[in-house]
Design a protein around this motif. Structure first.
Motif, PDB file in Angstrom:
ATOM      1  N   ASP A 224       4.887   2.668   7.469  1.00 38.16           N
ATOM      2  CA  ASP A 224       3.919   3.883   9.253  1.00 38.16           C
ATOM      3  C   ASP A 224       2.999   4.387   8.552  1.00 38.16           C
ATOM      4  OD1 ASP A 224       3.410   6.021   9.711  1.00 38.16           O
ATOM      5  OD2 ASP A 224       5.701   6.654  11.153  1.00 38.16           O
ATOM      6  N   THR A 225       1.835   3.781   9.497  1.00 35.55           N
ATOM      7  CA  THR A 225       0.479   4.089   8.839  1.00 35.55           C
ATOM      8  C   THR A 225       0.181   5.629   8.849  1.00 35.55           C
ATOM      9  OG1 THR A 225       0.146   1.669  10.447  1.00 35.55           O
ATOM     10  CG2 THR A 225      -1.979   3.426   9.686  1.00 35.55           C
ATOM     11  N   GLU A 226       0.547   6.541   9.734  1.00 33.67           N
ATOM     12  CA  GLU A 226       0.466   8.207   9.535  1.00 33.67           C
ATOM     13  C   GLU A 226       0.409   7.931   8.325  1.00 33.67           C
ATOM     14  OE1 GLU A 226       0.410  12.309  12.062  1.00 33.67           O
ATOM     15  OE2 GLU A 226       1.127  10.202  13.039  1.00 33.67           O
ATOM     16  N   MET A 227       2.056   8.361   7.683  1.00 28.66           N
ATOM     17  CA  MET A 227       2.887   8.627   6.826  1.00 28.66           C
ATOM     18  C   MET A 227       1.861   8.089   5.754  1.00 28.66           C
ATOM     19  SD  MET A 227       6.011   8.494   5.305  1.00 28.66           S
ATOM     20  CE  MET A 227       7.473   9.474   6.489  1.00 28.66           C
ATOM     21  N   ARG A 228       1.357   6.730   5.419  1.00 25.42           N
ATOM     22  CA  ARG A 228       0.719   6.410   4.448  1.00 25.42           C
ATOM     23  C   ARG A 228      -0.175   6.967   4.357  1.00 25.42           C
ATOM     24  NH1 ARG A 228      -0.740   0.721   5.429  1.00 25.42           N
ATOM     25  NH2 ARG A 228      -1.317   0.330   3.467  1.00 25.42           N
ATOM     26  N   TYR A 229      -1.389   7.310   5.302  1.00 22.54           N
ATOM     27  CA  TYR A 229      -2.616   7.773   5.160  1.00 22.54           C
ATOM     28  C   TYR A 229      -2.517   9.140   4.650  1.00 22.54           C
ATOM     29  CZ  TYR A 229      -4.810   4.008   6.571  1.00 22.54           C
ATOM     30  OH  TYR A 229      -5.200   1.962   7.344  1.00 22.54           O
ATOM     31  N   ARG A 230      -1.222   9.811   5.460  1.00 17.54           N
ATOM     32  CA  ARG A 230      -1.087  11.297   4.797  1.00 17.54           C
ATOM     33  C   ARG A 230      -0.111  11.293   3.656  1.00 17.54           C
ATOM     34  NH1 ARG A 230      -2.265  15.400   8.809  1.00 17.54           N
ATOM     35  NH2 ARG A 230      -2.635  13.942  10.310  1.00 17.54           N
ATOM     36  N   GLN A 231       0.246  10.759   2.637  1.00 23.18           N
ATOM     37  CA  GLN A 231       0.368  11.028   2.202  1.00 23.18           C
ATOM     38  C   GLN A 231       0.562   9.450   0.895  1.00 23.18           C
ATOM     39  OE1 GLN A 231       4.712  12.157   2.822  1.00 23.18           O
ATOM     40  NE2 GLN A 231       4.831  12.605   4.089  1.00 23.18           N
ATOM     41  N   ARG A 232      -0.156   9.568   0.431  1.00 27.88           N
ATOM     42  CA  ARG A 232      -0.694   8.578  -0.068  1.00 27.88           C
ATOM     43  C   ARG A 232       0.330   8.388  -1.832  1.00 27.88           C
ATOM     44  NH1 ARG A 232      -3.756   3.861   1.445  1.00 27.88           N
ATOM     45  NH2 ARG A 232      -5.144   4.671   2.141  1.00 27.88           N
ATOM     46  N   TYR A 233       0.809   8.788  -1.938  1.00 25.11           N
ATOM     47  CA  TYR A 233       1.235   9.332  -3.423  1.00 25.11           C
ATOM     48  C   TYR A 233       2.647   7.848  -2.641  1.00 25.11           C
ATOM     49  CZ  TYR A 233       4.426  12.669  -0.954  1.00 25.11           C
ATOM     50  OH  TYR A 233       4.825  13.771  -0.880  1.00 25.11           O
ATOM     51  N   VAL A 234       3.179   8.299  -1.606  1.00 20.80           N
ATOM     52  CA  VAL A 234       3.961   8.170  -1.094  1.00 20.80           C
ATOM     53  C   VAL A 234       3.898   5.839  -1.547  1.00 20.80           C
ATOM     54  CG1 VAL A 234       5.907   7.481   0.503  1.00 20.80           C
ATOM     55  CG2 VAL A 234       5.082   9.432   0.042  1.00 20.80           C
ATOM     56  N   ASP A 235       2.324   5.918  -0.605  1.00 20.29           N
ATOM     57  CA  ASP A 235       1.939   4.817   0.089  1.00 20.29           C
ATOM     58  C   ASP A 235       2.365   3.887  -1.206  1.00 20.29           C
ATOM     59  OD1 ASP A 235       1.239   2.500   1.306  1.00 20.29           O
ATOM     60  OD2 ASP A 235      -0.579   2.801   0.968  1.00 20.29           O
ATOM     61  N   LEU A 236       1.569   4.691  -2.815  1.00 17.57           N
ATOM     62  CA  LEU A 236       1.706   4.191  -3.965  1.00 17.57           C
ATOM     63  C   LEU A 236       2.641   3.481  -4.642  1.00 17.57           C
ATOM     64  CD1 LEU A 236      -1.893   6.403  -5.005  1.00 17.57           C
ATOM     65  CD2 LEU A 236      -2.544   3.552  -4.219  1.00 17.57           C
ATOM     66  N   ILE A 237       3.766   4.192  -4.287  1.00 18.94           N
ATOM     67  CA  ILE A 237       5.557   3.969  -4.481  1.00 18.94           C
ATOM     68  C   ILE A 237       5.353   3.175  -4.018  1.00 18.94           C
ATOM     69  CG2 ILE A 237       7.109   4.736  -5.262  1.00 18.94           C
ATOM     70  CD1 ILE A 237       6.103   7.542  -5.864  1.00 18.94           C
ATOM     71  N   ALA A 238       5.574   2.699  -3.203  1.00 13.17           N
ATOM     72  CA  ALA A 238       6.679   2.487  -1.958  1.00 13.17           C
ATOM     73  C   ALA A 238       5.293   0.169  -1.639  1.00 13.17           C
ATOM     74  CB  ALA A 238       6.689   2.124  -1.047  1.00 13.17           C
ATOM     75  N   ASN A 239       4.335   0.413  -2.039  1.00 16.81           N
ATOM     76  CA  ASN A 239       3.500  -0.248  -2.160  1.00 16.81           C
ATOM     77  C   ASN A 239       2.866  -1.048  -3.260  1.00 16.81           C
ATOM     78  OD1 ASN A 239       4.503  -1.083   1.102  1.00 16.81           O
ATOM     79  ND2 ASN A 239       3.158   0.635   1.648  1.00 16.81           N
ATOM     80  N   PRO A 240       3.421  -2.285  -4.014  1.00 12.15           N
ATOM     81  CA  PRO A 240       2.158  -2.156  -5.462  1.00 12.15           C
ATOM     82  C   PRO A 240       1.139  -2.954  -5.036  1.00 12.15           C
ATOM     83  CG  PRO A 240       5.006  -3.070  -5.342  1.00 12.15           C
ATOM     84  CD  PRO A 240       4.592  -2.181  -3.579  1.00 12.15           C
ATOM     85  N   GLU A 241       1.189  -3.361  -3.622  1.00 11.18           N
ATOM     86  CA  GLU A 241      -0.543  -4.376  -3.277  1.00 11.18           C
ATOM     87  C   GLU A 241      -1.313  -2.854  -2.867  1.00 11.18           C
ATOM     88  OE1 GLU A 241       2.219  -4.344   0.504  1.00 11.18           O
ATOM     89  OE2 GLU A 241       2.536  -4.239  -1.477  1.00 11.18           O
ATOM     90  N   VAL A 242      -0.778  -2.153  -2.429  1.00 10.30           N
ATOM     91  CA  VAL A 242      -1.875  -1.003  -2.239  1.00 10.30           C
ATOM     92  C   VAL A 242      -1.923  -0.242  -3.121  1.00 10.30           C
ATOM     93  CG1 VAL A 242      -2.416   1.442  -1.153  1.00 10.30           C
ATOM     94  CG2 VAL A 242      -1.002  -0.439   0.448  1.00 10.30           C
ATOM     95  N   LYS A 243      -1.457  -0.363  -4.806  1.00  7.44           N
ATOM     96  CA  LYS A 243      -1.538   0.300  -5.947  1.00  7.44           C
ATOM     97  C   LYS A 243      -2.787   0.069  -6.421  1.00  7.44           C
ATOM     98  CE  LYS A 243       0.334   2.304 -10.007  1.00  7.44           C
ATOM     99  NZ  LYS A 243       1.551   2.135 -10.688  1.00  7.44           N
ATOM    100  N   ASP A 244      -2.434  -1.906  -6.240  1.00 10.03           N
ATOM    101  CA  ASP A 244      -3.544  -2.641  -7.051  1.00 10.03           C
ATOM    102  C   ASP A 244      -4.338  -2.417  -6.713  1.00 10.03           C
ATOM    103  OD1 ASP A 244      -3.759  -4.713  -9.089  1.00 10.03           O
ATOM    104  OD2 ASP A 244      -4.224  -6.007  -7.092  1.00 10.03           O
ATOM    105  N   THR A 245      -5.425  -2.811  -5.563  1.00  8.69           N
ATOM    106  CA  THR A 245      -6.245  -2.180  -4.679  1.00  8.69           C
ATOM    107  C   THR A 245      -6.674  -0.902  -5.260  1.00  8.69           C
ATOM    108  OG1 THR A 245      -5.666  -3.366  -2.314  1.00  8.69           O
ATOM    109  CG2 THR A 245      -7.343  -2.120  -2.555  1.00  8.69           C
TER     110      THR A 245
END
Length: 283
Positions: A224-245
């Motif tokens: 969910d693009t909106e949730m990824r941008y509004r809750q970055r901590y969730v994005d970092l937990i759920a998507n390891p490649e985003v954390k790596d970036t």
């Protein structure tokens, strides 16, 4: 014995709908909510496992097993029988919260709804799992079998806190250990298996006919693009490649700052918000 008709499923021109869950209809519902595309077929059993009565079935066209029969007193009878066999469980999902493991035969839940949309071929099941009096989570499973790419199947799992702040542990994968109901044991021998953060693969062989089946899975986290941008901590937990970036970005900025500091540059913050009224506030 007399028979009577009862209406358990909801009437809809394009959907098969089950409102609420009755364990007495569980295996009937598994048959009704089956998916298939003439290459692979999957009964509508629960992704997360179920300790109550069920008939788990995941089949591939042409994959079968052989079993020897007792010797017959009649001539011309084959000494064996052949049958389609349970293959890989590609919706294998296990969800737990602390010591509790999600199992609708034991856990408290509400708002159960399952529907098969015959126009899209997507099977959706959702309910609210009440972990305790202070914590609940809404869970939604979706699955499909592709009609264009017959070897492509998909599963989607959506979790949303309905009460409190639930902490969940998920285990997903590919499983060949499901027993065949008429035999009571698995009919495959695993040959190899590998798994990473975002993928899994397994190779297994039937015990008698020696047919090899390979299955692979790719896992995607938060989409969910909106949730990824509004809750970055969730994005970092759920998507390891985003954390790596983000880690690489931080390292790059650190090196740039260090280089410029050595050259005597001074870092100055400039305002990025304008005090002028624009958009809907403009006059």
């Amino acid at each position: 014995m007399g028979k009577y008709a009862d209406r358990y499923f909801q009437v809809h021109p394009w959907k098969i709908i089950e409102e609420g869950f009755d364990p007495d209809y569980s295996q009937v519902a598994e048959s009704i909510f089956s998916l298939g595309n003439e290459y692979t077929g999957l009964r509508g059993y629960f992704d997360e496992g179920y300790s109550g009565p069920r008939l788990q079935g995941s089949y591939l066209n042409g994959v079968y097993e052989r079993r020897m029969l007792p010797k017959s007193g009649y001539k011309g009878m084959l000494p064996f029988t052949e049958f389609m066999v349970n293959t890989v469980d590609w919706v294998y999902t296990r969800i737990s919260s602390g010591e509790q493991v999600l199992d609708l035969a034991k856990c408290r839940f509400s708002d159960f709804r399952r529907e098969l949309d015959l126009r899209t071929g997507v099977l959706t099941r959702r309910f609210v799992w009440h972990i305790d009096e202070h914590t609940a989570v809404e869970i939604c499973f979706e699955r499909f079998t592709s009609m264009e790419q017959e070897q492509l199947v998909g599963q989607k799992l959506t979790l949303r806190a309905a009460k409190g702040s639930p902490v969940l542990t998920l285990r997903l994968g590919l499983d060949f250990t499901c027993p065949h109901v008429s035999v009571g044991s698995p009919m495959f021998r695993p040959l190899s298996a590998a798994a990473g953060e975002a993928r899994a693969e397994i190779l297994a062989k039937t015990k008698e006919t020696r047919q090899q089946v390979w299955a692979g899975a790719v896992f995607h986290g938060l989409t969910d693009t909106e949730m990824r941008y509004r809750q970055r901590y969730v994005d970092l937990i759920a998507n390891p490649e985003v954390k790596d970036t983000f880690v690489k970005r931080s390292q790059i900025l650190k090196e740039i700052r260090a280089y410029l500091d050595e050259k005597g540059f001074l870092e100055v913050d400039t305002p990025i918000l304008t005090p002028f009224e624009i958009g809907a506030s403009a006059r």
